[in-house]
Enzyme design. Structure first.
Site, PDB file in Angstrom:
ATOM      1  N   SER A 153      24.553 -53.487  24.043  1.00  0.00           N
ATOM      2  CA  SER A 153      24.473 -54.154  25.030  1.00  0.00           C
ATOM      3  C   SER A 153      23.161 -55.208  24.911  1.00  0.00           C
ATOM      4  O   SER A 153      23.152 -55.941  23.953  1.00  0.00           O
ATOM      5  CB  SER A 153      24.497 -53.644  26.331  1.00  0.00           C
ATOM      6  OG  SER A 153      24.777 -54.357  27.354  1.00  0.00           O
ATOM      7  N   GLU A 179      31.609 -57.616  21.365  1.00  0.00           N
ATOM      8  CA  GLU A 179      32.146 -57.069  22.514  1.00  0.00           C
ATOM      9  C   GLU A 179      31.340 -57.598  23.610  1.00  0.00           C
ATOM     10  O   GLU A 179      30.449 -58.101  23.456  1.00  0.00           O
ATOM     11  CB  GLU A 179      31.897 -55.566  22.384  1.00  0.00           C
ATOM     12  CG  GLU A 179      30.734 -54.751  22.424  1.00  0.00           C
ATOM     13  CD  GLU A 179      29.984 -54.706  23.676  1.00  0.00           C
ATOM     14  OE1 GLU A 179      30.602 -54.412  24.608  1.00  0.00           O
ATOM     15  OE2 GLU A 179      28.777 -54.482  23.356  1.00  0.00           O
ATOM     16  N   HIS A 224      31.026 -51.237  25.608  1.00  0.00           N
ATOM     17  CA  HIS A 224      30.874 -50.886  26.821  1.00  0.00           C
ATOM     18  C   HIS A 224      32.207 -50.109  27.201  1.00  0.00           C
ATOM     19  O   HIS A 224      33.295 -50.644  27.949  1.00  0.00           O
ATOM     20  CB  HIS A 224      30.994 -51.997  28.007  1.00  0.00           C
ATOM     21  CG  HIS A 224      29.713 -52.661  27.636  1.00  0.00           C
ATOM     22  ND1 HIS A 224      29.188 -53.816  26.647  1.00  0.00           N
ATOM     23  CD2 HIS A 224      28.345 -52.699  28.320  1.00  0.00           C
ATOM     24  CE1 HIS A 224      27.805 -53.980  26.789  1.00  0.00           C
ATOM     25  NE2 HIS A 224      27.448 -53.516  27.908  1.00  0.00           N
TER      26      HIS A 224
END
Length: 307
Positions: A116, A212, A277
């Site tokens: 992330s 992502e 995620h």
């Protein structure tokens, strides 16, 4: 794009440091993650500012200087074999320029893990240290704490990386084909935000881009991809692997954007590869030579991720 230096794999009894370079972390989640690591016969040490919260900006785990110091001190400690991020959130790009990257390079290679918002640091470790890093579950992440599959894949990557040289996913071809290149990537918003900054990669040419994101609506995904396209950052990319798009709206709408923006590049694109995620998230090494088979949904590493 060249392959990067592989850090040594972990051995039972290894000392690992936990840092929080981005958002604040609940103490109970940290403790749950530490229990998992101890169950692997690792000896985790929590850096001093992991449980901090910034006095005015509550979305940060303490001040930029303190978060940078934790990362630098953990990495430069010769007794530490790996540095694991506690969570993502936001904030890594605020502290990245406060780190003495020359000091980290002098300390030698070791394992770095996170995903992330940690994308900003993955880029820095690639450009400043030339080091393979692991884009995988964070130590205090709820999906990691509760997912046996995520734990098992990460543990195998850390201790026996030769057993996971082929990362088999449930992915399918958005654009069919195979491609070879060096892996790179992270969360889409972070890659776009890093454009033009001193620690970022200058482009994805010759690479296998693994991307992502979370909570980005389809039109915002369109905007981020269009920014990468217009900047030339995607010129010459060899192939693309797509992870999770949690809470980004109906997947058929997200898929339409991905197909529209990426389908014209003329390279294989594999979707729904199960990293990022999502529950049961896989660990993906960045900086490693690999082959992406979009039809089979596999990423096969030329060498184990760790030496």
């Amino acid at each position: 794009m060249k392959t990067l230096t592989r850090p040594p794999r972990l051995a039972p009894g290894a000392r690992v440091a936990v840092v929080a370079p981005s958002g604040p972390v609940p103490e109970e989640r940290v403790q749950a993650g530490l229990d998992v690591l101890r169950g692997w016969d690792l000896h985790p040490v929590v850096m001093p500012h992991v449980l901090d919260r910034h006095g005015e900006l509550g979305y940060l785990a303490g001040t930029d200087a303190d978060r940078a110091a934790d990362l630098q001190n953990a990495w430069c400690d010769p007794s530490v074999a790996a540095v694991l991020c506690a969570r993502g959130g936001y904030g890594a790009q605020r502290m990245a320029d406060l780190v003495d990257w020359d000091a980290l390079r002098a300390a030698g290679p070791k394992v770095f893990l996170g995903f992330s918002d940690v994308t900003h640091l993955h880029q820095a470790f690639a450009t400043r240290l030339g080091l393979v890093t692991l884009y995988g579950p964070v130590a205090a992440g709820i999906d990691f704490i509760k997912s046996t599959r995520a734990q098992e894949h990460l543990k195998a990557t850390l201790f026996a990386p030769e057993t996971v040289r082929t990362i088999a996913t449930s992915g399918t071809a958005l654009v069919p084909g195979r491609a070879r290149g060096v892996t790179l990537g992270g969360y889409l918003g972070g890659l776009a935000a890093d454009l033009g900054t001193p620690l970022a990669r200058t482009g994805a040419r010759g690479g296998l881009l693994m991307i992502e994101d979370v909570t980005e609506l389809p039109y915002r995904i369109d905007r981020l991809l269009t920014q990468l396209l217009r900047s030339g950052w995607l010129d010459g990319v060899a192939g693309i692997g797509l992870g999770s798009w949690e809470r980004c709206g109906p997947y058929e709408e997200v898929r339409a954007v991905l197909a529209d923006r990426l389908g014209g590049l003329g390279v294989p694109v594999c979707e729904e590869m199960g990293f990022g995620h999502c529950a049961d998230a896989l660990t993906i090494p960045f900086g490693a030579e690999a082959e992406l088979d979009a039809d089979a949904g596999t990423l096969t590493l030329a060498e184990p991720a760790l030496s």
